[in-house]
Design an enzyme around this catalytic site. Structure first.
Site, PDB file in Angstrom:
ATOM      1  N   GLU A  67      -9.816   2.088   4.217  1.00  0.00           N
ATOM      2  CA  GLU A  67      -9.628   2.904   3.741  1.00  0.00           C
ATOM      3  C   GLU A  67     -10.852   3.612   2.920  1.00  0.00           C
ATOM      4  O   GLU A  67     -11.076   4.432   2.388  1.00  0.00           O
ATOM      5  CB  GLU A  67      -8.533   2.466   2.015  1.00  0.00           C
ATOM      6  N   LYS A  91      -3.768  -6.234   3.539  1.00  0.00           N
ATOM      7  CA  LYS A  91      -4.217  -5.495   2.695  1.00  0.00           C
ATOM      8  C   LYS A  91      -5.695  -5.416   2.236  1.00  0.00           C
ATOM      9  O   LYS A  91      -6.404  -4.117   1.914  1.00  0.00           O
ATOM     10  CB  LYS A  91      -3.191  -5.913   0.951  1.00  0.00           C
ATOM     11  N   SER A 145       0.642  -1.440   0.161  1.00  0.00           N
ATOM     12  CA  SER A 145       0.454   0.175   0.068  1.00  0.00           C
ATOM     13  C   SER A 145       1.030   1.500   0.141  1.00  0.00           C
ATOM     14  O   SER A 145       2.093   1.378   0.614  1.00  0.00           O
ATOM     15  CB  SER A 145      -1.042  -0.092   1.581  1.00  0.00           C
ATOM     16  N   HIS A 159      -7.170  -3.362   4.737  1.00  0.00           N
ATOM     17  CA  HIS A 159      -6.324  -1.933   4.729  1.00  0.00           C
ATOM     18  C   HIS A 159      -7.628  -1.488   3.424  1.00  0.00           C
ATOM     19  O   HIS A 159      -7.785   0.040   4.684  1.00  0.00           O
ATOM     20  CB  HIS A 159      -5.309  -2.399   4.478  1.00  0.00           C
ATOM     21  N   ASN A 160      -7.462  -1.483   2.498  1.00  0.00           N
ATOM     22  CA  ASN A 160      -8.822  -0.921   2.108  1.00  0.00           C
ATOM     23  C   ASN A 160     -10.344  -1.027   2.173  1.00  0.00           C
ATOM     24  O   ASN A 160     -10.432  -0.099   1.854  1.00  0.00           O
ATOM     25  CB  ASN A 160      -9.014  -1.503   0.323  1.00  0.00           C
TER      26      ASN A 160
HETATM   27  C1  6PG Z   1      -3.588   1.797  -1.665  1.00  0.00           C
HETATM   28  C2  6PG Z   1      -4.396   1.750  -2.015  1.00  0.00           C
HETATM   29  C3  6PG Z   1      -4.170   1.083  -3.421  1.00  0.00           C
HETATM   30  C4  6PG Z   1      -5.646   1.169  -4.939  1.00  0.00           C
HETATM   31  C5  6PG Z   1      -6.528   0.568  -4.661  1.00  0.00           C
HETATM   32  C6  6PG Z   1      -8.251   0.774  -4.606  1.00  0.00           C
HETATM   33  O1  6PG Z   1      -3.258   1.027  -0.638  1.00  0.00           O
HETATM   34  O2  6PG Z   1      -2.222   2.315  -1.478  1.00  0.00           O
HETATM   35  O3  6PG Z   1      -5.575   1.410  -1.685  1.00  0.00           O
HETATM   36  O4  6PG Z   1      -3.866  -0.437  -3.787  1.00  0.00           O
HETATM   37  O5  6PG Z   1      -5.648   2.979  -4.350  1.00  0.00           O
HETATM   38  O6  6PG Z   1      -6.649   0.028  -5.959  1.00  0.00           O
HETATM   39  O7  6PG Z   1      -8.633   0.831  -6.044  1.00  0.00           O
HETATM   40  P1  6PG Z   1     -10.543   1.581  -6.017  1.00  0.00           P
HETATM   41  O8  6PG Z   1     -10.396   2.624  -5.006  1.00  0.00           O
HETATM   42  O9  6PG Z   1     -10.223   1.309  -7.164  1.00  0.00           O
HETATM   43  O10 6PG Z   1     -10.682   0.344  -5.736  1.00  0.00           O
END
Ligand code: 6PG
Length: 475
Positions: free
Chosen positions: A190, A183, A129, A186-187
């Site tokens: 996010e 991960k 990430s 994590h997303n």
């Molecule tokens: C990171 C981000 C990266 C990316 C993803 C999410 O941790 O560096 O999460 O992996 O931005 O691809 O993308 P989407 O918003 O397109 O689902």
């Protein structure tokens, strides 16, 4: 063979990762599907050329790496990874390690790991990430695979990872899919963070009628307080930017339709599979999906109109902005508590033994959700690694008690004025349900028993497990 490691896939992420590896004093062999890109990359490497071995054939590439060979595959997630592995495999020897560094679904990682099990080769699923900048100068790295394969790559990964007060943001988190699962979560977090920021932006824009620049200044202020984080920092920056074409605020020229590539959705699905509430992530994924049907929303606004509610009038703007800050903090606590709860369930489900304090630790720098807040989570889980939920650890329980009033005021204000805040509202619902010992599922159980004789447990522990619903059927 002079290279410490190899990398396949010289797209933006792969190139940046390769340059980072080279810059930290490691020699890296690189290969790309098109040789022209490999040559171009070698030229771009400039001063780092001495640490890069550009290879135009797979044979040359494999021969350039010191066995057992760690080979990072940094290409688009999905079927392309399987194809690349199939092409590579015949050239490898016992103990070589294929490392998928893309945003793979951890179920694919588990499958790939298992498929190599008796072949002598091994597989690492590695979450990376930090976007392009992170890849180039220090990402957060979440590793899943055998401990032995981790030992082979530990040194080089430690050299390239972001550092938080000197601590490298990389760790081996467990076998097979552990790294990619973490991960994914994590997303998911996010997504929730980004959605809650967008909801607060909406309250300021549509409720208080503030301009992008004014809202940006509010986020800038918050970034010097408890919300200090990369996502708040970039929100300030994007809100301050002007569109080079029209000169208007850039955000005002961007269509309100968000994309998504899957990790948020997978987080929500896996949470549901394990019966763990992840309402903040779910709300964020749903909000992106609603955003995507722009045409439907335009049509609906014509038919339904905006809610017939009074415009937001705030007498004490400073106090309201303070409430928004605390509401965002409370919402964040909810989303992270849920994300960690999902990981803790997955740890049991998949036998990973995920180290919660370590996960919080390696998210403190390098990754997209990096923040001061994660240092507080690190210390909460270090003190109570087996806590059932982040919000019952002493520090976070205190924070919830301190901020949930603001969350309640913001969510109710938003509702009364027709401003959507689904992710923030989900956190409030979560806190209010989770902290209440006596809920309302007794009615659900009675209904289930009534129509389907599903049975229930009694509060007094007595033996009758069916209600007196009539016809002698269930009694
Ligand atoms: C990171 C981000 C990266 C990316 C993803 C999410 O941790 O560096 O999460 O992996 O931005 O691809 O993308 P989407 O918003 O397109 O689902």
């Amino acid at each position: 063979a002079q290279a410490e490691i190899g990398l396949i896939g010289l797209g933006v992420m792969g190139s940046n990762l390769a340059l980072n590896i080279a810059e930290k004093g490691n020699t890296i062999a690189v290969f790309n599907r098109t040789a022209a890109r490999t040559r171009e990359f070698y030229e771009e490497a400039g001063d780092l050329k001495g640490q890069v071995v550009p290879c135009e054939t797979i044979e040359e590439f494999v021969a350039a790496i010191r066995p057992p060979r760690p080979i990072i595959i940094m290409i688009q997630a999905g079927a392309a990874v399987d194809q690349q592995m199939d092409l590579l495999r015949p050239h490898l020897e016992a103990n070589d390690i294929m490392i998928d560094a893309g945003n793979a679904n951890f179920r694919d990682t588990m499958r790939r790991f298992d498929a190599l099990k008796d072949s002598g080769l091994t597989f690492i699923g590695m979450g990376v990430s930090g976007g392009e900048e992170g890849a180039r100068h220090g990402p957060s790295i979440m590793v899943g695979g055998t401990e032995e394969s981790w030992k082979r790559v530990e040194k080089v990964l430690t050299s390239i990872a972001a550092k938080y007060n000197g601590d490298p943001c990389v760790a081996w988190l467990g076998e097979n899919g552990a790294g990619h699962f973490v991960k994914t979560i994590h997303n998911g977090i996010e997504y929730a963070d980004m959605q809650m920021i967008a909801e607060i932006y909406g309250i300021l824009r549509d409720g208080l009628k503030m301009s992008a620049a004014e809202i940006g200044a509010v986020f800038g202020e918050w970034n010097r307080g408890r919300l200090e984080s990369y996502l708040i920092e970039i929100t300030e920056k994007v809100l301050a930017a002007a569109d080079p074409i029209t000169g208007k605020p850039m955000v005002d020229m961007i269509l309100d339709k968000a994309g998504q590539k899957g990790t948020g959705k997978w987080s929500a699905i896996e949470a549901q599979n394990m019966g763990v509430p992840a309402t903040g992530i779910e709300a964020a994924v749903a909000a992106r999906s609603i955003s995507a049907v722009k045409g439907e929303r335009e049509a609906a606004e014509k038919i339904l109109g905006l809610p017939d509610v009074p415009a937001l009038q705030i007498a004490d703007r400073a106090a309201f902005v303070k409430d928004l800050e605390n509401a965002l903090l409370a919402g964040k606590i909810g989303a992270y508590a849920q994300g960690f709860a999902v990981m803790s369930a997955a740890s049991k489900e998949f036998g990973w033994n995920l180290p919660m304090p370590t996960i919080a630790k390696i998210w403190r720098a390098g990754c997209i959700i990096r923040s001061q807040f994660l240092d507080e989570i690190t210390s909460a889980f270090t003190k109570a690694p087996d806590a059932a939920n982040l919000i019952v650890t002493p520090a976070f329980a205190a924070m919830v008690k301190e901020t949930d009033g603001a969350l309640r005021r913001v969510v109710s204000t938003a509702a009364l004025h027709g401003l959507p805040a689904p992710a923030l509202a989900s956190a409030l619902g979560y806190f209010d349900s989770y902290r209440r010992a006596r809920g309302t599922a007794n009615v659900i159980q009675a209904q289930r028993d009534f129509f389907g004789a599903h049975g229930f447990d009694r509060v007094d522990g007595a033996d009758s497990h069916h209600g007196p619903w009539g016809s002698g059927l269930n009694g």
